[in-house]
Motif scaffolding. Structure first.
Motif, short mmCIF file in Angstrom:
data_model
loop_
_atom_site.label_atom_id
_atom_site.label_comp_id
_atom_site.label_asym_id
_atom_site.label_seq_id
_atom_site.Cartn_x
_atom_site.Cartn_y
_atom_site.Cartn_z
N ASP A 59 0.82 -1.21 0.19
CA ASP A 59 -0.09 -0.12 0.05
C ASP A 59 1.03 1.37 -0.06
OD1 ASP A 59 -3.09 -0.48 0.26
OD2 ASP A 59 -2.28 -2.02 1.64
N ASP A 60 2.07 1.10 0.62
CA ASP A 60 3.00 2.24 0.70
C ASP A 60 3.47 2.64 -0.75
OD1 ASP A 60 2.42 2.66 3.30
OD2 ASP A 60 4.37 1.20 3.83
N ILE A 61 3.91 1.50 -1.57
CA ILE A 61 4.26 1.46 -2.82
C ILE A 61 3.33 2.22 -3.78
CG2 ILE A 61 5.11 0.27 -4.99
CD1 ILE A 61 6.16 -1.77 -3.15
N ALA A 62 2.02 1.76 -3.49
CA ALA A 62 0.87 2.50 -4.36
C ALA A 62 0.64 3.83 -3.93
CB ALA A 62 -0.55 1.63 -4.38
N LYS A 80 0.88 7.42 -6.33
CA LYS A 80 -0.45 7.99 -6.31
C LYS A 80 -1.48 7.14 -7.00
CE LYS A 80 1.19 12.76 -6.37
NZ LYS A 80 2.42 12.36 -5.80
N ILE A 81 -1.35 5.90 -6.71
CA ILE A 81 -2.45 4.76 -7.19
C ILE A 81 -3.41 4.35 -6.13
CG2 ILE A 81 -2.63 2.52 -8.14
CD1 ILE A 81 0.35 2.42 -8.80
N LYS A 94 -16.24 -14.54 -10.03
CA LYS A 94 -15.33 -15.49 -9.29
C LYS A 94 -14.05 -15.73 -10.19
CE LYS A 94 -19.04 -18.16 -7.28
NZ LYS A 94 -19.72 -19.59 -7.18
N ASP A 95 -13.91 -15.66 -11.33
CA ASP A 95 -12.66 -15.75 -12.10
C ASP A 95 -12.00 -14.38 -12.15
OD1 ASP A 95 -10.98 -17.44 -13.79
OD2 ASP A 95 -11.51 -16.21 -15.53
N PHE A 96 -12.38 -13.56 -11.72
CA PHE A 96 -11.64 -11.97 -11.79
C PHE A 96 -10.80 -11.93 -10.61
CE2 PHE A 96 -11.99 -7.62 -10.39
CZ PHE A 96 -11.43 -7.12 -11.22
N SER A 97 -9.55 -11.74 -10.86
CA SER A 97 -8.66 -11.39 -9.78
C SER A 97 -8.30 -9.99 -9.28
CB SER A 97 -7.16 -12.10 -10.16
OG SER A 97 -7.14 -13.44 -9.98
N GLY A 98 -8.25 -9.01 -10.48
CA GLY A 98 -7.99 -7.69 -10.00
C GLY A 98 -7.69 -6.87 -11.38
N MET A 99 -7.65 -5.70 -11.06
CA MET A 99 -7.33 -4.78 -12.52
C MET A 99 -6.48 -3.47 -12.13
SD MET A 99 -11.21 -3.44 -13.10
CE MET A 99 -11.04 -2.75 -14.64
N LEU A 100 -5.63 -2.87 -13.11
CA LEU A 100 -5.17 -1.85 -12.80
C LEU A 100 -5.85 -0.83 -13.93
CD1 LEU A 100 -2.69 0.14 -12.46
CD2 LEU A 100 -1.56 -0.96 -14.30
N ILE A 101 -6.34 0.25 -13.35
CA ILE A 101 -7.10 1.32 -14.32
C ILE A 101 -6.49 2.64 -14.27
CG2 ILE A 101 -9.41 2.49 -14.36
CD1 ILE A 101 -10.40 0.31 -11.90
N TYR A 102 -6.59 3.06 -15.66
CA TYR A 102 -6.25 4.57 -15.66
C TYR A 102 -7.43 5.48 -16.32
CZ TYR A 102 -1.18 2.52 -15.97
OH TYR A 102 -0.02 2.06 -15.86
N ARG A 103 -7.44 6.70 -15.70
CA ARG A 103 -8.35 7.41 -15.99
C ARG A 103 -7.59 9.03 -16.26
NH1 ARG A 103 -13.88 8.15 -17.27
NH2 ARG A 103 -14.26 6.07 -16.42
N GLY A 104 -7.30 9.50 -17.16
CA GLY A 104 -6.52 10.66 -17.16
C GLY A 104 -5.44 10.45 -16.40
N GLU A 105 -5.17 11.17 -15.55
CA GLU A 105 -3.77 11.17 -14.72
C GLU A 105 -4.04 10.21 -13.51
OE1 GLU A 105 -1.08 12.80 -15.30
OE2 GLU A 105 -1.71 13.05 -17.21
#
Length: 267
Positions: A29-32, A36-37, A48-59
């Motif tokens: 969490d400190d790294i994120a 600024k994530i 159930k088959d979804f683990s996670g996601m990384l999302i970008y919206r503008g900045e």
């Protein structure tokens, strides 16, 4: 193209830059936050088959982790995997309404070869970020690969037993194999370097093996049992013997089997 060295080097760089010298998972969490994530954890039983996601919206940047499977080790791997996509500057494959993202499945967390290079790279990054070689490898000195070692190090590094077992085999010099199965169908195989020649032989747990009986009767074996090599690898490997031990999470119909392979010579 898949490049394990680049992924590993980047994970080492992140740990060094952040000054992390202890077990890394508690610092994710400190790294994120440093990057600024924004991180959210949600239980999504309908996916159930979804683990996670990384999302970008503008900045703005965010990571979402599905906590439906209540295994902190798997959740930590998902977190590290998504950080891998971010730090490795992978191009998001999904774009909709000004939002681009990586949407990663449970299967993406298993990719270890060129099947999908960005997922393989993110996984290699995650392995080094969670279980850095400099911290992990020295703990294996004088050990043998068994479920006690796997459980102990999994707890210490806040990872799943499966991920921990795979990492142990990165450094084991003896011929060990870790087999994951659902029912008696093999779902994943990891070999130490000395056992790689056997890695793609087994597609199902052999009916003559101790592992098969353990799975059928939902038993967690407390010791290794001896089998002829031909039971696991066919007559082509009749000059070896196999020590095998199986334990499972039978509520979910999954199990792991450790094999240790030894050669012998008839006189």
């Amino acid at each position: 193209m898949f490049n394990a060295n680049t992924s590993t080097a980047k994970a080492k760089w992140v740990l060094e830059t952040m000054g992390i010298k202890d077990v890394p998972a508690p610092y994710f969490d400190d790294i994120a936050r440093q990057e600024k994530i924004k991180v959210k954890r949600r239980s999504l039983p309908s996916e159930k088959d979804f683990s996670g996601m990384l999302i970008y919206r503008g900045e703005k940047k965010g990571i979402l982790i599905n906590t439906y499977i209540e295994n902190i080790g798997r959740q930590n791997f998902t977190f590290a995997h998504e950080l891998g996509h971010y730090f490795l500057r992978h191009k998001p494959p999904y774009t909709l309404d000004g939002e681009s993202s990586f949407r990663c499945s449970n299967q993406d967390m298993e990719v270890v070869d060129n099947y999908s290079s960005i997922e393989a790279e993110a996984n290699q990054f995650a392995v080094e970020l969670l279980m850095p070689e400099l911290l992990f490898k020295p703990l294996l000195a004088g050990t043998v690969f068994d479920f006690t070692l796997m459980s102990s190090l999994a707890n210490q590094f806040y990872v799943s037993k499966h991920a921990c077992g795979n990492r142990i085999l990165d450094f084991m010099k003896e011929p060990y194999i870790l087999i994951c199965s659902k029912g008696t169908s093999v779902t994943a195989i990891k070999c130490s370097n000395a056992a790689k020649r056997f890695g793609k032989v087994v597609k199902n747990i052999p009916t003559e093996s101790h592992a098969y009986r353990a799975i059928q009767y939902e038993q967690n074996q407390k010791q290794f049992y001896l089998s002829p090599g031909s039971v696991w690898f066919g007559q082509l490997y009749s000059n070896i013997i196999v020590y095998e031990c199986t334990r499972g999470n039978y509520e979910h119909d999954v199990s792991m089997t450790i094999l240790k392979v030894e050669y012998y010579t008839n006189h």
